[in-house]
Design a protein around this motif. Structure first.
Motif, short mmCIF file in Angstrom:
data_model
loop_
_atom_site.label_atom_id
_atom_site.label_comp_id
_atom_site.label_asym_id
_atom_site.label_seq_id
_atom_site.Cartn_x
_atom_site.Cartn_y
_atom_site.Cartn_z
N PHE A 38 -1.17 4.82 -1.75
CA PHE A 38 -1.98 3.70 -2.22
C PHE A 38 -1.43 3.24 -3.56
CE2 PHE A 38 -5.90 2.00 -4.30
CZ PHE A 38 -6.09 0.92 -3.46
N ASP A 39 -1.05 1.94 -3.63
CA ASP A 39 -0.46 1.40 -4.86
C ASP A 39 -1.47 0.66 -5.73
OD1 ASP A 39 -0.90 -0.99 -3.55
OD2 ASP A 39 1.23 -1.49 -3.32
N GLY A 40 -2.74 0.80 -5.44
CA GLY A 40 -3.78 0.09 -6.17
C GLY A 40 -4.26 -1.14 -5.43
N GLU A 41 -3.46 -1.58 -4.44
CA GLU A 41 -3.83 -2.76 -3.66
C GLU A 41 -3.78 -2.50 -2.16
OE1 GLU A 41 -1.68 -6.25 -4.75
OE2 GLU A 41 -1.93 -5.89 -6.89
N ALA A 42 -2.76 -1.78 -1.70
CA ALA A 42 -2.58 -1.60 -0.26
C ALA A 42 -2.24 -0.15 0.07
CB ALA A 42 -1.46 -2.52 0.24
N PHE A 43 -2.65 0.24 1.28
CA PHE A 43 -2.32 1.56 1.80
C PHE A 43 -1.07 1.44 2.67
CE2 PHE A 43 -6.87 1.73 1.01
CZ PHE A 43 -6.99 2.96 0.37
N THR A 44 -0.18 2.41 2.56
CA THR A 44 1.02 2.43 3.40
C THR A 44 1.29 3.85 3.87
OG1 THR A 44 2.45 2.73 1.46
CG2 THR A 44 2.14 0.47 2.25
N LEU A 45 1.99 3.93 4.99
CA LEU A 45 2.41 5.24 5.47
C LEU A 45 3.47 5.82 4.54
CD1 LEU A 45 2.75 4.50 9.28
CD2 LEU A 45 1.19 6.13 8.23
N PRO A 46 3.49 7.12 4.35
CA PRO A 46 4.55 7.71 3.52
C PRO A 46 5.89 7.59 4.24
CG PRO A 46 3.26 9.43 4.57
CD PRO A 46 2.58 8.12 4.88
N PRO A 47 6.99 7.55 3.47
CA PRO A 47 8.30 7.48 4.12
C PRO A 47 8.56 8.75 4.92
CG PRO A 47 8.54 7.86 1.76
CD PRO A 47 7.08 7.62 2.03
#
Length: 126
Positions: A38-47
């Motif tokens: 989580f970058d403060g705005e969006a959730f992403t899958l880890p690499p």
């Protein structure tokens, strides 16, 4: 049902789908679970970390030596070794990362463990 997650240092460490948001949790899409970033705005899958192969074919190994500009250095080191090492280098169908002679060769060339991993990863796709 809502999905609430706890984020620590930019990583989702816990999720809760029981109802109201526990203190410190934030609302997230249903697909978000522990391990997401989580970058403060969006959730992403880890690499996805590439798997480091434990062995590569002789062709892959020698082509990677050539590609990395190491073929001459390695063959000079092989020539300075005993007959058993020379025969193994010339006649092996595969090269095994954990083999003691392999480790000795990489050490002689000054490779770190990370560099050996990178070498085998690169060789595996040739």
């Amino acid at each position: 049902m809502s999905n609430f997650v706890l984020v620590e240092n930019g990583i989702v460490v816990q999720s809760d789908r029981t109802g109201a948001a526990p203190e410190g949790f934030i609302e997230a899409d249903e697909s978000v679970c522990p391990g997401f970033l989580f970058d403060g705005e969006a959730f992403t899958l880890p690499p996805i970390e590439p798997a480091i192969p434990d062995r590569v074919s002789a062709r892959q190994f020698k082509l990677q030596l050539l590609s990395a500009g190491l073929l001459a250095d390695v063959e000079a080191w092989i020539a300075s070794q005993g007959a058993a090492v020379q025969i193994a280098y010339d006649n092996s169908g595969s090269f095994v990362r954990a083999d003691p002679t392999m480790q000795a060769g990489f050490t002689a060339l000054g490779f770190t463990c990370a560099q050996v991993d990178a070498f085998f990863a690169a060789a595996s796709v040739l």
